[in-house]
Motif scaffolding. Structure first.
Motif, PDB file in Angstrom:
ATOM      1  N   GLU A 269      -2.585  -3.880   6.841  1.00 55.24           N
ATOM      2  CA  GLU A 269      -1.834  -2.286   7.417  1.00 55.24           C
ATOM      3  C   GLU A 269      -0.977  -2.115   6.586  1.00 55.24           C
ATOM      4  O   GLU A 269       0.200  -2.810   6.275  1.00 55.24           O
ATOM      5  CB  GLU A 269      -1.380  -2.575   8.526  1.00 55.24           C
ATOM      6  N   ASP A 270      -0.931  -0.843   5.991  1.00 50.85           N
ATOM      7  CA  ASP A 270       0.359  -0.564   5.149  1.00 50.85           C
ATOM      8  C   ASP A 270       1.606   0.291   6.021  1.00 50.85           C
ATOM      9  O   ASP A 270       1.280   1.357   6.123  1.00 50.85           O
ATOM     10  CB  ASP A 270       0.037   0.308   3.932  1.00 50.85           C
ATOM     11  N   THR A 271       2.600  -0.556   6.644  1.00 52.20           N
ATOM     12  CA  THR A 271       3.544  -0.024   7.668  1.00 52.20           C
ATOM     13  C   THR A 271       4.676   0.241   6.830  1.00 52.20           C
ATOM     14  O   THR A 271       5.676   0.547   7.329  1.00 52.20           O
ATOM     15  CB  THR A 271       3.639  -0.902   8.553  1.00 52.20           C
ATOM     16  N   SER A 272       4.986  -0.098   5.704  1.00 51.27           N
ATOM     17  CA  SER A 272       6.105   0.094   4.897  1.00 51.27           C
ATOM     18  C   SER A 272       6.303   1.583   4.697  1.00 51.27           C
ATOM     19  O   SER A 272       5.322   2.150   4.184  1.00 51.27           O
ATOM     20  CB  SER A 272       6.053  -0.851   3.686  1.00 51.27           C
ATOM     21  N   ARG A 273       7.632   1.975   4.595  1.00 48.26           N
ATOM     22  CA  ARG A 273       7.921   3.285   4.210  1.00 48.26           C
ATOM     23  C   ARG A 273       8.017   3.375   2.686  1.00 48.26           C
ATOM     24  O   ARG A 273       7.976   4.370   2.226  1.00 48.26           O
ATOM     25  CB  ARG A 273       9.221   3.645   4.793  1.00 48.26           C
ATOM     26  N   PHE A 274       7.855   2.347   1.818  1.00 46.32           N
ATOM     27  CA  PHE A 274       7.901   2.145   0.381  1.00 46.32           C
ATOM     28  C   PHE A 274       6.427   2.024  -0.082  1.00 46.32           C
ATOM     29  O   PHE A 274       6.195   2.372  -1.190  1.00 46.32           O
ATOM     30  CB  PHE A 274       8.539   1.053  -0.287  1.00 46.32           C
ATOM     31  N   GLY A 275       5.368   1.721   0.666  1.00 49.88           N
ATOM     32  CA  GLY A 275       3.862   1.497   0.265  1.00 49.88           C
ATOM     33  C   GLY A 275       3.863   0.010  -0.396  1.00 49.88           C
ATOM     34  O   GLY A 275       4.918  -0.585  -0.627  1.00 49.88           O
ATOM     35  N   VAL A 276       2.608  -0.191  -0.699  1.00 49.55           N
ATOM     36  CA  VAL A 276       2.399  -1.574  -1.531  1.00 49.55           C
ATOM     37  C   VAL A 276       2.801  -1.499  -2.887  1.00 49.55           C
ATOM     38  O   VAL A 276       2.751  -0.538  -3.714  1.00 49.55           O
ATOM     39  CB  VAL A 276       0.697  -1.867  -1.504  1.00 49.55           C
ATOM     40  N   LEU A 277       3.411  -2.527  -3.221  1.00 55.36           N
ATOM     41  CA  LEU A 277       4.171  -2.677  -4.639  1.00 55.36           C
ATOM     42  C   LEU A 277       3.087  -3.106  -5.604  1.00 55.36           C
ATOM     43  O   LEU A 277       2.146  -3.909  -5.314  1.00 55.36           O
ATOM     44  CB  LEU A 277       5.303  -3.538  -4.642  1.00 55.36           C
ATOM     45  N   THR A 278       3.075  -2.552  -6.719  1.00 56.72           N
ATOM     46  CA  THR A 278       2.565  -3.254  -8.119  1.00 56.72           C
ATOM     47  C   THR A 278       2.981  -4.468  -8.535  1.00 56.72           C
ATOM     48  O   THR A 278       4.062  -4.729  -7.964  1.00 56.72           O
ATOM     49  CB  THR A 278       2.194  -2.218  -9.135  1.00 56.72           C
ATOM     50  N   GLU A 279       2.439  -5.224  -8.974  1.00 53.76           N
ATOM     51  CA  GLU A 279       3.110  -6.478 -10.006  1.00 53.76           C
ATOM     52  C   GLU A 279       4.287  -5.983 -10.797  1.00 53.76           C
ATOM     53  O   GLU A 279       5.443  -6.737 -10.397  1.00 53.76           O
ATOM     54  CB  GLU A 279       2.211  -7.157 -10.838  1.00 53.76           C
TER      55      GLU A 279
END
Length: 325
Positions: A269-279
């Motif tokens: 689940e993507d619950t972060s206000r920043f979203g999933v990070l790339t490498e």
């Protein structure tokens, strides 16, 4: 991939059932060699059983003499499509068009970094978005059509498959050193075969040894001979890194959800206000948190950590670094 080049082209090899269009096995490889074809063919035989006829393209790997020997030993009739007759392989071409239109567009923007990730995403897509979707020609899904006659398929013992999946050649054993030269590699035979031309066989995916045969039976194993070297490869000049392809977070989450379903895991689940990070974003956030530039060794450690921790968001990284400081 790991190595000098940042980006390498891949080749997809698939094996489909003629009646159901079910993909018996498919896999991406770095190239299109005979060993890649045999790897795909072996996996298909082990996982789904043996077909009576194997109908292939006219590429050099499909017309290789070793491939014909292997099919013959397994009792599979090998046939090739007619030259300059594209209609003879219409089902295969339509199969690949479906993959290009549906899978490739998602894969290119899903943040894939390794060949393993690409194949795992492809298998998850096959399972969920190809085998379970109704086919317009057969009026049902490929999986349903396959399961109707799955109990009729002949199974081959794994031992027989591995025994048949050997490449064959004849080589002259060096009269002075008793070494066998094969594809730039050297194998040490006994002095008894020095100066003789002997038939050899070896597993297509194992270069550590070859077997010398007499009257279709193995009589001796010749192990790989590796001469010493004094070359220092650490002094090889480094090449500039190419710009990474654009990654869409929606495509990355789509890939993660499909792979999780294939593994019978809960989708992340993507619950972060920043979203999933790339490498690259992960490395930048760590550097900003430490308030300094990172050296190559530290970047390498972070890249390994990113693979283990993915999916990861900036909020988590910032909190972790603040706590560590």
């Amino acid at each position: 991939p790991n190595g000098l080049k940042e980006v390498r082209q891949t080749t997809l090899i698939t094996c489909i059932d003629d009646a159901s269009r079910f993909c018996v096995h498919g896999q991406f490889y770095f190239g299109e060699k005979l060993t890649d074809l045999l790897n795909c063919f072996r996996t298909a035989l082990i996982s789904r059983g043996k077909g009576s006829i194997l109908y292939t393209d006219n590429g050099s790997i499909y017309r290789a003499r070793n491939f014909a020997h292997i099919c013959s030993e397994l009792g599979v009739t090998l046939k090739h499509c007619e030259v300059r007759q594209p209609g003879g392989k219409g089902k295969q071409e339509r199969h690949y068009l479906t993959i290009q239109m549906r899978f490739y567009k998602e894969a290119k923007k899903s943040g894939i970094q390794t060949l393993e990730e690409l194949n795992e995403f492809f298998w998850a897509w096959l399972d969920e978005c190809y085998h379970k979707v109704k086919h317009s020609e057969i009026g049902m899904t490929p999986l349903e059509r396959w399961q109707m006659e799955e109990d009729l398929i002949e199974r081959i013992p794994i031992e027989k498959i591995h025994s048949a999946m050997q490449l064959r050649a004849k080589r002259l054993v060096n009269e002075k050193t008793a070494l066998i030269k094969l594809d730039g590699r050297l194998y040490q035979a006994s002095r008894a075969y020095a100066g003789q031309q002997v038939p050899i066989r070896w597993p297509f995916d194992d270069e550590s040894h070859v077997n010398i045969y007499r009257k279709s039976k193995p009589v001796e194993r010749a192990d790989l001979y590796v001469p010493g070297t004094d070359i220092d490869y650490s002094k090889r000049p480094r090449r500039e890194k190419k710009q990474e392809p654009k990654v869409l977070e929606c495509s990355k989450r789509y890939r993660a959800a499909l792979v999780a379903k294939l593994r019978n895991e809960k989708a992340p689940e993507d619950t972060s206000r920043f979203g999933v990070l790339t490498e690259r974003e992960f490395t930048m956030v760590v550097g900003q948190g430490l308030e300094r530039l990172l050296d190559q060794r530290e970047i390498g450690v972070l890249q390994e950590s990113y693979t283990r921790l993915f999916p990861i968001d900036a909020e988590f990284v910032e909190k972790a670094i603040a706590k560590a400081k």
